[in-house]
Design an enzyme around this catalytic site. Structure first.
Site, PDB file in Angstrom:
ATOM      1  N   LYS A   1     -13.209   5.248  -6.835  1.00  0.00           N
ATOM      2  CA  LYS A   1     -14.274   6.237  -7.313  1.00  0.00           C
ATOM      3  C   LYS A   1     -15.669   5.340  -6.994  1.00  0.00           C
ATOM      4  CE  LYS A   1     -11.735   6.652 -10.754  1.00  0.00           C
ATOM      5  NZ  LYS A   1     -10.826   7.268 -11.771  1.00  0.00           N
TER       6      LYS A   1
ATOM      7  N   SER B   1      -7.588   2.615  -8.619  1.00  0.00           N
ATOM      8  CA  SER B   1      -8.100   4.016  -8.956  1.00  0.00           C
ATOM      9  C   SER B   1      -9.598   3.817  -9.344  1.00  0.00           C
ATOM     10  CB  SER B   1      -7.243   4.380 -10.278  1.00  0.00           C
ATOM     11  OG  SER B   1      -7.807   5.332 -10.877  1.00  0.00           O
TER      12      SER B   1
ATOM     13  N   ARG C   1       0.483   9.695 -11.910  1.00  0.00           N
ATOM     14  CA  ARG C   1       0.931   8.485 -12.853  1.00  0.00           C
ATOM     15  C   ARG C   1       0.891   8.953 -13.909  1.00  0.00           C
ATOM     16  NH1 ARG C   1      -4.148   5.251 -11.521  1.00  0.00           N
ATOM     17  NH2 ARG C   1      -3.137   3.459 -13.016  1.00  0.00           N
TER      18      ARG C   1
ATOM     19  N   HIS D   1     -19.338   0.903 -15.435  1.00  0.00           N
ATOM     20  CA  HIS D   1     -18.217   1.530 -15.889  1.00  0.00           C
ATOM     21  C   HIS D   1     -17.157   0.653 -16.876  1.00  0.00           C
ATOM     22  CE1 HIS D   1     -14.756   3.848 -14.688  1.00  0.00           C
ATOM     23  NE2 HIS D   1     -13.877   2.856 -15.083  1.00  0.00           N
TER      24      HIS D   1
ATOM     25  N   ASP E   1      -7.451   9.887  -5.556  1.00  0.00           N
ATOM     26  CA  ASP E   1      -7.328   9.439  -7.144  1.00  0.00           C
ATOM     27  C   ASP E   1      -7.016  10.590  -7.922  1.00  0.00           C
ATOM     28  OD1 ASP E   1      -7.417   7.336  -9.002  1.00  0.00           O
ATOM     29  OD2 ASP E   1      -9.010   8.324  -9.842  1.00  0.00           O
TER      30      ASP E   1
END
Ligand code: URA
Length: 439
Positions: free
Chosen positions: A191, A187, A172, A86, A165
């Site tokens: 995931k 956040s 947000r 990620h 999220d």
């Protein structure tokens, strides 16, 4: 009957700097996801977090509550080992398109669930959708079938995965509460926990083009995410990597896919190739596919040289309904109708290329969204002709604009030059890989 949730009280206590208990955070997230807490109260609570921060325990509890707000895929219970990678978001960051097939070609399965572009940063799903026919909206079963058959799947986040999220992020985004290290960590990691790989590599971008502008902030975020991942049983390593200038030369969806293909063929830009090898070697060593990172690097170089890495990309494109011929013929990708070079107005060494400015300009051309409901133009973007440290003579190409029309190019040309700084002396060079953080 449990007492009703007193959200005003939770906001007041957080405003006073108190740490909330795990059960309170879970109740808050459940109630918000179900629509029982209005956006205005949640926004107030988020703003108290931005100002007051959260303890590591609170952040972990928040992450778990968000991960449990929807389906848990737990891919590692289906295929093991299985890796995920990620990036916290950058400009020209097409590394997932290179690293995922490369790692898979080296024998470590990869289940990658990606998002769309955010702010000035690009998203892997937008890039993948530049490939004709490719589907990223996969059911859980399709995802697992493709993963088992090909050792690689590249899917969009489904609405059932950490739905808290999805809701919180949208809130947000419009309440100036994105910039909070615990909220970003929760956040991202909610995931990742919901997907449930066995091994996770986090590429935490730091610099002008990243959400984290300072190494200290990036380090804090990385430590927090590594801690959350590790305590959930996922072997997690974070690499802090520089995001001052765009990564590689291409910024824009189809342009980046073409550059990723070139990198998988061994002809990519040096910075993309270097980081891709670093990340692949790290993942292969983490999962004990190879005895160490040096061997991991050699294995990855071999997969590029023998064509198995690029073949893996073609294989997954075909498995997900796309046309694998784009891998042999990247010219099949969408191409902008208007292409022009912007010439350097002066001679000198390039001292800086502001990645955030480049990302925003590519976005204005249509490579990103100005509003959530906007559609992306996969063909457009920017192609850097020179990078920091290169000498450019006045009148030589600096950057190519790929635009939907000459008027669109006119709209960004002058602004583009403000992203550049020149120097009479070659600038100092800085490493791309800044730090490695693990438990
Ligand atoms: N990426 C995410 O998924 N969430 C954030 O909050 C920031 C970047």
């Amino acid at each position: 009957m449990p007492p009703p949730l007193n959200v005003v009280e939770l906001i007041r206590r957080k405003r006073g700097g108190e740490a909330l208990a795990a059960a309170e955070l879970t109740d808050l997230i459940i109630a918000y996801t179900q629509g029982d807490v209005p956006d205005y109260q949640m926004a107030a609570w988020l703003m108290t977090v931005v100002w007051r921060g959260m303890t590591v325990d609170e952040t972990t509890s928040l992450t778990l509550a968000m991960a449990d707000s929807g389906e848990r895929l737990s891919v590692r219970h289906q295929v093991s080992p299985v890796a995920d990678k990620h990036s916290t978001g950058g400009v020209g960051d097409k590394l997932t398109l290179v690293v995922a097939p490369l790692v898979a070609a080296c024998g470590l399965p990869v289940a990658k669930m990606s998002g769309r572009g955010l702010g000035h940063t690009g998203g892997t799903i937008d890039k993948l959708e530049a490939i004709p026919g490719l589907r990223t909206n996969l059911t859980r079963q399709q995802m697992l079938d493709i993963l088992r058959a090909h050792g690689l799947v590249l899917a969009a986040q489904s609405a059932t995965l950490a739905p808290a999220d999805g809701k919180l992020y949208a809130l947000r985004d419009v309440t100036a509460t994105v910039e909070s290290i615990p909220l970003i960590a929760a956040s991202i990691m909610s995931k990742k926990l919901a997907v449930g790989p066995s091994h996770l590599l986090l590429d935490v971008k730091v610099g002008m083009g990243a959400f984290m502008k300072s190494v200290d902030d990036a380090r804090e975020l990385a430590h927090l995410m590594v801690k959350i991942g590790s305590s959930a049983g996922i072997r997690t390593v974070a690499l802090l990597t520089a995001m001052e200038q765009p990564l590689g030369n291409a910024v824009g969806n189809a342009l980046e896919v073409a550059e990723a293909i070139e990198t998988l063929r061994g002809n990519g830009p040096a910075d993309v190739a270097e980081l891709a090898l670093d990340e692949t070697a790290t993942l292969l060593a983490m999962a004990n596919i190879v005895p160490g990172e040096d061997t991991g690097r050699q294995r990855a170089e071999q997969a590029i040289a023998d064509g198995s890495a690029v073949a893996k990309l073609a294989e997954v494109i075909a498995a997900q309904g796309g046309d694998p011929a784009v891998v042999a013929t990247p010219a099949m990708l969408p191409r902008a109708t208007w292409r022009e070079d912007v010439l350097s107005p002066k001679s000198g060494y390039l001292a800086a290329i502001d990645a955030e400015a480049i990302g925003r300009i590519a976005g204005r051309l249509g490579a990103g969204r100005q509003r959530k409901e906007d559609t992306i133009d996969p063909a457009v973007g920017l192609l850097l002709r020179a990078k920091v440290g290169d000498y450019v003579a006045a009148g030589n190409p600096l950057v190519a604009i790929h635009a939907p029309s000459s008027a669109a190019a006119d709209g960004v040309r002058d602004n583009l030059l403000t992203a550049y700084r020149w120097s009479d002396q070659p600038p100092a060079t800085h490493p791309l890989l800044l730090e490695r953080i693990e438990r």
